[in-house]
Every structure is written in C-alpha cells, then in structure tokens.
Design an enzyme around this catalytic site. Structure first.
Site, PDB file in Angstrom:
ATOM      1  CG  ASP A  59      -1.797   1.149   1.350  1.00  0.00           C
ATOM      2  OD1 ASP A  59      -2.313   1.588   0.320  1.00  0.00           O
ATOM      3  OD2 ASP A  59      -1.989   1.658   2.468  1.00  0.00           O
ATOM      4  CE  LYS A  60      -0.125   7.450  -2.148  1.00  0.00           C
ATOM      5  NZ  LYS A  60       0.100   8.414  -1.070  1.00  0.00           N
ATOM      6  CB  THR A  61      -1.923   6.555   2.053  1.00  0.00           C
ATOM      7  OG1 THR A  61      -2.021   7.121   0.747  1.00  0.00           O
ATOM      8  CG2 THR A  61      -2.136   7.634   3.092  1.00  0.00           C
TER       9      THR A  61
ATOM     10  CD  GLU B 214      -6.364  22.625  -2.164  1.00  0.00           C
ATOM     11  OE1 GLU B 214      -7.283  22.255  -1.417  1.00  0.00           O
ATOM     12  OE2 GLU B 214      -6.507  23.457  -3.061  1.00  0.00           O
TER      13      GLU B 214
ATOM     14  CE  LYS C  35      -3.974  25.331  -5.398  1.00  0.00           C
ATOM     15  NZ  LYS C  35      -3.777  25.362  -3.940  1.00  0.00           N
TER      16      LYS C  35
ATOM     17  NE  ARG D 254       2.531  15.231  -3.458  1.00  0.00           N
ATOM     18  CZ  ARG D 254       1.638  14.262  -3.651  1.00  0.00           C
ATOM     19  NH1 ARG D 254       2.063  13.014  -3.817  1.00  0.00           N
ATOM     20  NH2 ARG D 254       0.356  14.503  -3.671  1.00  0.00           N
TER      21      ARG D 254
ATOM     22  CB  THR E 293      -1.833   3.454  -4.116  1.00  0.00           C
ATOM     23  OG1 THR E 293      -2.394   4.574  -3.438  1.00  0.00           O
ATOM     24  CG2 THR E 293      -1.486   3.867  -5.538  1.00  0.00           C
ATOM     25  N   GLY E 294      -4.968   3.370  -3.794  1.00  0.00           N
ATOM     26  CA  GLY E 294      -6.225   3.978  -4.200  1.00  0.00           C
ATOM     27  C   GLY E 294      -6.054   5.395  -4.700  1.00  0.00           C
TER      28      GLY E 294
ATOM     29  CE  LYS F 289      -4.874  -1.168  -2.119  1.00  0.00           C
ATOM     30  NZ  LYS F 289      -4.578  -0.559  -0.809  1.00  0.00           N
TER      31      LYS F 289
END
Length: 1216
Positions: free
Chosen positions: A390-392, A489, A553, A587, A662-663, A794
C-alpha cells in the site's frame, strides 16, 4: 431438515423503522466473524487440516499396525505418544491464533451504537443492529454499517468523514443527505419516517451506489455521496442519523475482505512430497525384504524347522513373508521419524521469538515491537520474490512539507543533507505572530525577499493564500486550524501563512486574509475547481481596490500552454527549476495569474451561469484561463517513512520486486514512486496503461512488450538474432503457443522498465483472457504501480501472481482496505500505523515502520530459510544412516526383521542422542552476520531459487545417508569378523557388533553436525558434545548389572558396553568408520569451495580477513564518512531526468461547489499531525560484473553501522 440457501439478491428493498418487513428477506445481521473455528468445529476442522500433512497420516497408520502383535516388534506407545504430542502442540498454536481473532471480533461486535427504537434512542451492540434501523452517530465515532445519510447537525445535511479504513486516504470527504430528509434531525420526526429504499444488491464497489428513495409518493435518486460506509469515521460533525442499508458481511468493507485462509509454507508442501517419496521407497524396501524372507524361508529356513519352527499363525513361507513385510514397515519407519514435525514446530517458534525480541525492529517513538503473529511461515520470509505494498501510511506518512519554490526565475529553499552541517531553521515568530511553529524552512533569502517587499514574492504567496478550497477554524486568536481535502493544499496554505500571507476565514462570497499584518478581505467571484482532466484549479477574486484577478495553480504540462507568449524566457528558467525539483522526488506545481477587466468578467460570468453540463463548464473554464502571467513553481515533499528509499533499493538488489497498489490517482502514485526511488530517471522506459476497454488495454500491453523487446535487443546487440518483433507478434497471436512464447520472450528481457496501471484498466486486465497478457508484461518490469484500485482488486492482483508465478508473495499495508490483500498473499505484514488495527489483526507479521521489512526478510527470513534447510538436510541424512543399517543387516539375519541395535537405542536415538544438536543448529546457525546479510543482499537469492533444500538436495542427502549406513555396517563387520579379545576369545558376537555399530553411528552423526554448523554458540557446544557424552552415560547405565537384575527380558545387553569399549580394535574400528564417512564429505566441500565458491563463502572469507586485519578505528570511520559523502554527492537527485508534474491535490473533485453554494460552513476541530521525520537518501551501490568477487560488493544499509566491501580486502588476499 436443511434450510435452503436464499437465492442471490437482484435488488435490495429496505423500509425504515420496520423490522418485520425487512426480516422477510433474511438479510444478514450486523454480526461479523473473521475467525476460522468455534468450539464445535475446532476439533474436526483442525484435525482435518493437520492430517493433510502426509506424515501425520503415515504415523497414524503405523500406530494401527503396531496394535497387531504378530507384526510389531515395538510397543504401540512409541508411535502414538509422539503423534499426540505433535497434534496437541499444533492444535494449541492454532487455537491461540484463532483466539486473538475471536477477541478482535468480539471487540467490534460489542461496540455500542444508538438505535432509534419506538421513538427513542437506545444503546445497542453493533451485532444487534438490523437492516432498516435508524442509528445516530456522533463525532469521531466509527460507522457501524452501510448507512443512507438522512440528516446531520451541519447545515444542508452535510457531514465529514475519514475513509482511511476503506481506501487508505486520510483526507476528509464530504457526504450530504437527500434534501427531503435533511430536516428530519429530531428523533421524533425520524421515528415517523417510513421511506422505502430500493437499491443494488451487496457488492464490493466502494465508489458506486445506485438506489432510489420512495417517500410520500415521490422518488429521489441516491448515489454514493449519500452513503456512509462501515469503517468510516465521522469527523468535524456533531451528530448525524443514518438508515442501515447493508449490515455485517453485506457491507462493502466486509465484501472487500477476503476469507481467512489456511497458509502453509512451501517447505511443508515439499516435505509432504518427500514423505510420499519416502513412503514409496519404504514400501519398495519392505517388499524386497519380504521377498527375500520368502526365498530364505523356502530355501534355507525349511532346514531348521525342528529347532526354529514358524510361530502360529505362520504355516508357510508366504505367510512368513507377509508378516515380515509389515514388520519391516515398522522397523524402517524411522526414515521419517515423528520427531521431525515436533522439531520443525520448535524451530519455527524460536524463529518467531527472535523476531519478537529484535530490538532493531522496535520503534521507540511509538513504543511498538515487531510481532510474529504466526509461527508457520518463518522460512517463507527467506524466499519472497514479490512485495505488494500500500502507499498511504505504509510508504508515506501522508505529511507534506513545503521544501522549495521558484519565484520569477529565482530558486529558494535548502534541504540539509544527512552529513551536511544543518542550517539554522528560520524563526518566523518575530516576523509573523500568526506563523505555524511546526513549519520548517531553512533559506533566509526568501524571507528577506518578503520583508523588503518584492512584488513577485508577495504576489506568489498571495496566490497561495487565496487559490485553494481549504477551510479554516480559529479556536482562539491566532490559533488557526486548516482542514484541506489533500495534505498538499494544507502545506501550501501553511507556507503562505508563515511568509506573512495568512488565510483566516471564508464565506460563500469572501476570503479574509492577513497580509503582512494587515487584514484584507477579497470578494470571491468564482472557483474553477480541480478535476483529473483539467489538472489545475483557479479562483477569481476582486481585491479591496476593485481590481479583478484570476489566480491559477496546476500541473506545469497543462499550465505552460495557457501562458502569454511573453513568458517564454521565464518558462525556460522555471522549467529548469522544475526539472531539478522533480529529480529530487518532490511534487511540483506551477502558479500563474491574469488580470481581468470588468467587461471580460461580465461576459465570462454570463457564459458561466449558462453552462450546466461538465463539458460546457470545461469549455468556459478554458476560455478564461488563457494568456496568464507565470509567477513561479512550488515543490512539496510527501514525507516518506524513515528508511523507505533505502529499503526498497536494498530489496531491489536482493531481486525482490516491489509493486505499489494504491487507491490514489495516477499523478500522486507516480510521484511517490519517484520519491521512494522505485521509479528513477535511469530506467529504460515507463509504460502507462490507461485504456477504458478490453481491446485498448490489450493493445497497450502488447505494445509495451514489443517496445521492451525492441529496447532489450538494441541494448544487448542482438537485434538480428533470435526472435524479433515479427516473431514476437506472430507468437503472441498463436492461440496454442501464446503462453509459452510470451513467457519465454519476456524472461529474456534485459533493461529496467516500469509499468503504471489505472484502476479501470486493471479491471479489464484481470479478466480471464487478459491475465496472461498482464502478467507477462508486468513481471518483466522492475517496478509496477497500480492506481485507483479497490481493496478487492489488490487481492486479485496478488492472487494473479500466485496463480501464474511459482513465487512467494508478500503483501504489506496498514489499513482495512489492505486486509484482503494481506490475507491473499503467502505472507501478510501489517503496519501498526494511523489507520486502525485491522491490517495488523489480519497479518502474519506486524511492526510499525516499513524500513523494518528489510531486516525481516534479509536477516530473519534468510536465516530462517537457511536454518530450516540445513536442519532438514541433516535430519533426513542421519535418519537414513540410522535406518538403512537394518536394510543391509537383513541379508545377514535371514530377513527375519531382526534389529541391529538395542531397542532402547532405537527409542532414544531421535529423542535424546541426536535431537538437541540438530535443534540447536536449526535455531542458532547462521552463515554470515546480520550486518553482512544487509550489506550483501545478493545472499538472499538462494532462497528465491529454492537452492538450499529441494528434491535434488534431498536425493543427495539420502545418498549420503545410504553411503554412511553401508560404512556403518560393513566396516565393523569386516573388522570384527575375525577379531579376538585380549583374552583370545572371538569378538564377533551380536551384542558387541550392535554396540560398536551404534557407537559409530552416534560419533559419525555428531562429527557431521559439527562440520555442518557454521555459527558456534555455547548452546551448540553443550548440545553436540553433551549429547555425545549422554550416549555413553546412558549406554553404560542401560547395560549395568543393576538394571539387568530389575528386568532380564528388557535389559539383556548386560555388560556389553564395558566389554566392547575396552577393546582397542573397537576404537580403531570407530576411528576408521568415522574417517571413511567424513573424509569424502570434507574433500568434496574443499574442492567445491576452491573451484566454485558460493557468495556466502566469499563473504565469510572477507569477514574473517577483516577480523584478522582490523584497521584503526579512526581511518575506518573516516572512510565510512567519505563513502557516504560520495553517496550524497552522487544521489539520483543530482542526475538529469525527465520533469514530472506533481499536481495531486485532491483524490476527487474539490470543495469548490460547496464553498460557493454556502453549504460548507461547518465547524472543524483541530487534528494534530504526527512528528515530521526526515526522509533518508537512497544509498548508492557499486556494480561490477568482472568476477564473482565483484558480485559481492555490498549495498550500504541503513542497519549497518560499519559499511564494508570486498574492496576492504588487500589485493593479495583477494587472489587467494
């Protein structure tokens, strides 16, 4: 007698506050279970699982044989007692594992929820909630079931939820009730609500819900925006009410959680196969010996019937052979002793204990230790080839840090390296009392630019303070709390706040800021919201002077096309800065503005009001976002967990492929891939699969493979050899040859490729006829990233690799959305993070940081696999050497099933004389230290290739055992056949021969395990030499006069030990037997070590050389710092690479529409972030292909305190 299972639902009908109506449909209750057993099913199911182990069934059969007196020469309890012990130990372990699952289930099922019953709220356990009930949720409570939101304490029926347990995203999401029910906030009104919902049946689609509400002769469309799913947490909302639509196993959370699977190590499967082989070999030996018995009885035995008659019911040589067959089955059964399985469980338990007590896998910050939640998979950790992550929360902390920016062609921001002197962190408090004290920035030139009033810098931060959809709450004067849909943000608005442009509050038509200490209120004219197609967002505001300005932006690839041509020079400079930021894994984002006249605004505003459809709005937005002026760019770092980069790099060197599932959306996932160095600019090519149909996805996958083949052939200079593009296309189109052709071609691919797959494309790729296409393409890539995947997808990806690849898979995650993947993989690892404990409870191993994975696999996993393989090799060797002596002895005893050894020796050999040494080796042995295991990740590859114990190695150890058994029988037989005692009496009697053979066996196997042991501890010495000493002590005791006096029939070897071991010829025989058994083994090992050394042999040699020639501590440390300094200097961030857009603010469309509609003015509570951890750099490793020693160059490891390499060895020593 049996109730018929209800047919699958085609649609679901639910009536509020009417349990009697809803019970007609037999909907599932809200009770959930993740355990495998209950009190009634535990014994039969567990025994069924255990008797799937062939050896357990085998020993049960032997026990039944031993109950027949005419067959067995050994007591029945010698088999049943060890068997019961094995079954009991395993059952206790399985029961304890399942007990913890029951505890978790009970904790969840017994949570309290407020249910509306008869007009009043009553506390009910979650498991008692039913479909159609109306329940009340309060702030920070988990959602008990899948609910239709009816009303909320917030205006317009809004509520805010966190879905980390479902999709791993920690950003807030908004849900809104249907307008007709939003005012039913009072329990009295809700108790009268009798609306009927008709919707789709239970499914696992987290982002979709289709239904209709019928109430008061009207119908209202229901979507996913009206639903609160089980596992979500209510945030920043005082209370809300919901109608239960799906409960328990029907909820989308549980639909995405796969069933609890029975995991068995691959070595267990191999052992089952080996046991079957041995059983077949045993049957063949027994049949041969039975035939020998029949022949002997007919030819020779018939002459001795007068004084050696057959015992009833034997009345012929046929009957004699029949009973001899079963007698030999019992005597020779020790080729697979029951103690093997007890020993395996003990070793695995010890390996789990080492993991639990490893201080280097203990996280002091969160006070969490690593935990092995299962004891059956330890050696699997040493064979992993694919990691699905997973990522987060697993790779990242989901914390964003504003690191750098480019303003009007000037780059600002310094990020200190780990070895550089740390610059002074800027203190914003004297300059700005509203600054966030947790904000970190080190470049004072940017602050000076703000202080001197540079117009470009002021406009840059003004844009960041206005162009967003962040919501703010001011608990007290100056104490601001920002709530954003994405942490990106929040990071940008916080940066503007610290540099003097503070976002304070907003209304549907205004934005209030504090600019350089002066309060300013802007009129918010429009928000041009973000979506995945636009990849940008804009706001149009009017300042207090009446001037209208558009601030925008977005991704540089999109925004540069919207700029005025006069910006070209600035575009080139900013592009170079973006290039630099992107290669560092940051990023990136560009910002611009445009001044609007009143006429332009009026014209555009009218067009905007007339646009209703999405494509019309997009065209209107496109019209106004033109001819903008570039201000600069931002660079935000998504804070990786500590050690993620170097862990992935180290695992990659160990030939372990990492896939990220990842989602998140594609841009976010790709940027994280670059941040953690899964993706690098040195890669040959990256392919993106984004088709929306099966045909497009198939074409994209084939095009990717064709491109890989072409680049690989160009790289290897083999473009004109083998199978070219034409051959490739033809092979893939032949139906019968598709699988083999594609697999063969892709196995020969050379080059580093990456594959990025979108969720909708993955859904097509997972279809039956597309599986081969996807697997062939993905497995040829070094890195694979799947975006926007559901929890079930997954698990399907993991299952796909298990199905098509003979490889061990490991899944790691930290949220409930990872549970299905964790359960599906061979090994599941849960990270105890910020997303609950569901992943941990479903896992096989758990810890708190992703970086601990390198130690779990490269140290504990490799050691466990090495130890288990050496244990099995030696165990089968010693038992074949022990048992096969009976086979050769049968030729000298008329095939009468006479044993060579004393029955007590047979009983104690595996339990006492040889059990502890092999256990000590299986628990403590190691070929190289943990530090060297991390420095030389190539040491991990033998486990992936299953080289240390396989069918070939098994046959080799059996051959060695058979050779040893022949030496053990024939050398003493030849030496003693004509030998005499010192008194002149013959020495060749049965008891003397038995003692000599047994002693030689114990000595040989003890010397053999001493040679097999690489790492000696005090425990190993005690076990090996203590067991050898115990043999002599016990033997002298069993052969003593005292025991003979107690039982003449059982202790008939009286005095044999003393008389035998007092003869010099016996000791000479023991020495000769040991030499003949061991010297060939030593010679073979020496030749192998000289001619074809293994990597572990070379590393061990290096380790010994370094120990003998230790350098001065100062020079060693200086060299270490110098090497690491070079790594920092040559880090991938300093290389050229392609610029990447980092616009990844929202995982969905922003709050723009809600803000301008005035429905968003909710009260937000502060949410504290975890501490910021500096991301470590990926350490550079040297590549060499000139010699075997070159392959040993170590990767610098985070866990290694003193880096070492073969370059540390003097040249003359290397050549030895």
């Amino acid at each position: 007698m049996f109730t018929k299972k209800p047919p699958p639902e085609e649609k679901r009908m639910v009536r509020a506050n009417d349990r009697e109506y809803n019970e007609r449909f037999q909907y599932a209750t809200n009770y959930i279970t993740t355990s495998k057993y209950n009190i009634l099913t535990f014994l039969p199911i567990n025994l069924f699982e255990q008797f799937q182990v062939a050896a357990n069934t085998y020993f049960l059969f032997l026990f039944l044989l031993q109950l027949i007196p005419q067959v067995s020469s050994l007591s029945w309890f010698t088999t049943i007692v060890p068997l019961v012990m094995v079954l009991s130990i395993t059952a206790v372990k399985d029961a304890s594992d399942d007990y913890f699952r029951h505890q978790s289930d009970n904790k969840v099922n017994n949570r309290q929820s407020q249910v509306l019953i008869s007009g009043s709220l009553k506390n009910e356990k979650w498991m008692n909630v039913r479909v159609g009930d109306i329940i009340k949720l309060e702030n920070n409570q988990f959602v008990a079931a899948d609910l239709l939101l009816l009303s909320s304490s917030e205006p317009h029926g809004l509520c805010y939820i966190e879905t980390a347990e479902l999709d791993g995203e920690t950003n807030m999401k908004v849900r809104q009730s249907v307008s007709v029910t939003s005012e039913l906030g009072d329990p009295n009104n809700l108790s009268q609500f009798d609306g009927k919902v008709v919707c789709e049946p239970p499914n696992n689609k987290l982002d979709r819900f289709n239904g209709t509400l019928y109430w008061r002769d009207r119908k209202y469309t229901l979507t996913n925006q009206n639903m609160l799913l089980r596992g979500c947490v209510l945030r920043n909302t005082e209370a809300c009410y919901g109608l239960v639509i799906f409960a328990g196993p029907d909820t989308k959370l549980m639909q995405n959680s796969g069933p609890t699977k029975f995991k068995r190590a691959s070595i267990d499967l191999l052992m089952n196969t080996v046991v079957l082989w041995i059983f077949g070999f045993l049957v063949c030996m027994c049949m041969f010996l039975a035939i020998g018995n029949a022949v002997w009885e007919q030819v020779v035995g018939s002459r001795f019937q007068n004084y050696l008659p057959w015992e009833p019911p034997v009345n012929s040589f046929i009957f004699s052979a029949f009973f001899a067959f079963w007698s030999y089955v019992i005597i020779l059964n020790t080729v697979v002793p029951i103690s093997l399985y007890v020993s395996v469980e003990v070793i695995r338990l010890a390996h789990s204990f080492f993991i639990n007590r490893d201080q280097q896998m203990f996280c002091s910050r969160c006070n969490t230790a690593a935990k092995a939640r299962t004891t059956t998979l330890s050696e699997e950790l040493g064979q992993v080839e694919y990691i699905f992550s997973d990522k987060t929360g697993t790779l990242t902390q989901n914390i964003m840090n504003f690191n750098k920016c480019s303003i009007n062609g000037n780059s600002y921001g310094e990020v200190p390296g780990p070895l550089e002197p740390k610059p002074k962190r800027l203190d914003f408090t004297p300059f700005n009392p509203l600054a966030d004290p947790d904000f970190c920035f080190y470049d004072d030139t940017l602050l000076e630019s703000v202080k001197v009033g540079d117009s470009y810098t002021h406009e840059f931060f003004r844009l960041l303070s206005l162009c967003h959809t962040v919501m703010s709450e001011e608990k007290s004067e100056g104490k601001l709390v920002y709530k954003a849909q994405s942490p990106d943000e929040s990071a940008l608005v916080t940066a503007a706040r610290n540099f003097g442009f503070v976002f304070r509050s907003r209304t549907p038509g205004t934005i209030t800021t504090t600019e350089m200490g002066r309060p300013v209120t802007y009129t918010l004219l429009a928000i041009l919201d973000f979506n995945n197609v636009r990849k940008r967002m804009s706001v149009i505001v009017r300042n207090p002077e009446g001037k209208i300005r558009l601030y925008c932006k977005g991704a540089d690839t999109v925004l540069f096309e919207k700029l005025h041509p006069c910006n070209q020079k600035l575009i080139n400079i900013t592009s170079d800065h973006l290039h630099e930021y992107a290669t560092e894994g940051l990023r990136t984002l560009t910002v611009a503005y445009r001044d609007l006249s009143e006429e332009e605004w009026d014209t555009w505003s009218k067009n905007h009001r007339c646009a209703e459809k999405e494509d019309q709005l997009a065209a209107v937005y496109e019209e106004i976002e033109q001819n903008m002026v570039l201000l600069g760019a931002t660079a935000v770092e998504d804070k990786l967990q500590e050690g993620v980069r170097e862990t992935i790099a180290l695992l990659s060197l160990a030939n372990i492929k990492t896939w990220v599932l990842t989602g998140d959306k594609q841009e976010t996932a790709i940027n994280i891939g670059y941040s953690c160095k899964m993706l690098t600019d040195d890669m040959t090519e990256m392919f993106i699969i984004s088709g929306h149909s099966v045909q497009i996805v198939k074409q994209e996958l084939r095009s990717a493979r064709e491109r890989m083949t072409e680049l690989s052939q160009n790289k290897d200079g083999e473009k004109n050899e083998g199978c070219g593009d034409t051959c490739f296309k033809g092979a893939t189109r032949r139906k019968g040859l598709q699988r083999s052709a594609v697999s063969d071609l892709m196995d020969n691919i050379s080059g580093e490729f990456a594959l990025v797959v979108n969720g909708h494309s993955l859904a097509h790729a997972l279809e039956g006829d597309m599986e081969e296409e996807f697997v062939a393409t993905a497995c040829a890539c070094k890195a694979v990233i799947c975006c926007r995947v559901t929890p079930l997808q997954k698990a399907q990806v993991v299952e796909l690799i298990k199905k098509h690849k003979t490889a061990i898979t490991l899944a790691i995650g930290d949220g409930a959305n990872d549970v299905s993947m964790i359960k599906t993989a061979h090994i599941g690892v849960g990270i105890s993070g910020q997303e609950g404990i569901q992943a941990v409870l479903a896992s096989d191993y758990s810890f708190s940081q992703f970086r601990f994975l390198q130690r779990l696999l490269l140290v504990h996993g490799r050691w466990s696999y090495l130890r288990m393989c050496r244990f099995l090799y030696y165990f089968f060797y010693k038992n074949f050497a022990f048992t096969m002596v009976h086979f050769w002895f049968a030729f000298f005893c008329g095939f009468s099933a006479q044993t060579v050894y004393d029955q007590f020796f047979i009983t104690l050999f595996n339990i006492v004389y040889t059990s502890l040494p092999v256990l000590a080796m299986g628990i403590f042995d190691q070929d190289v230290s943990d530090q060297k295991s991390l420095e030389y990740p190539k040491l991990y590859e033998p486990g992936q290739l299953n080289l240390l114990f396989n069918k070939r190695e098994f046959l080799i150890c059996i051959a060695q055992g058979i050779y040893t058994s022949m030496v053990l029988l024939f050398v003493p037989y030849a030496a003693m056949s004509n030998a005499t005692q010192s008194s002149g009496e013959p020495l060749a009697d049965y008891q003397t021969f038995a003692v000599t053979t047994a002693t030689a066996l114990v000595v040989v196997v003890s010397v053999q395990i001493a040679l097999d042991t690489s790492y000696w501890t005090v425990i190993n010495h005690v076990c090996v030499w203590g067991s050898l000493g115990s043999y002599f002590l016990i033997m002298f005791g069993l052969h003593s006069q005292r025991l003979f006096a107690i039982s003449i029939t059982h202790f008939h070897f009286v005095g044999s030990a003393q008389s035998t071991l007092s003869q010099p010829v016996v000791w000479l025989t023991l020495a000769l037997t040991t030499a003949i058994c061991i010297v060939p083994v030593l010679a073979l090992r020496f030749i192998t070590l000289v001619l074809k050394p293994q990597l572990s042999d070379t590393v061990r040699y290096v380790q010994l050389v370094l120990q003998k020639k230790r350098r001065p501590a100062g020079s060693s440390m200086a060299s270490t710092w110098c090497n690491v300094g070079n790594i920092w200097k040559d880090r991938p961030g300093a290389k050229d690479g392609s610029r990447r857009s980092g616009y990844a603010f929202s995982h969905q469309e922003g709050f723009g529409e809600l803000i301008t509609s005035g429905k968003n003015m909710a009260t937000f509570a502060p949410k504290h972030s975890s501490s910021w951890i500096d991301t470590l750099l990926k350490k550079k490793h040297a590549h060499s292909s000139t010699s075997d020693l070159g392959e040993c160059t170590p990767a610098v490891s985070h866990s290694s305190s003193v880096p070492g390499s073969l370059q540390d060895v003097p040249t003359e020593e290397k050549s030895q």
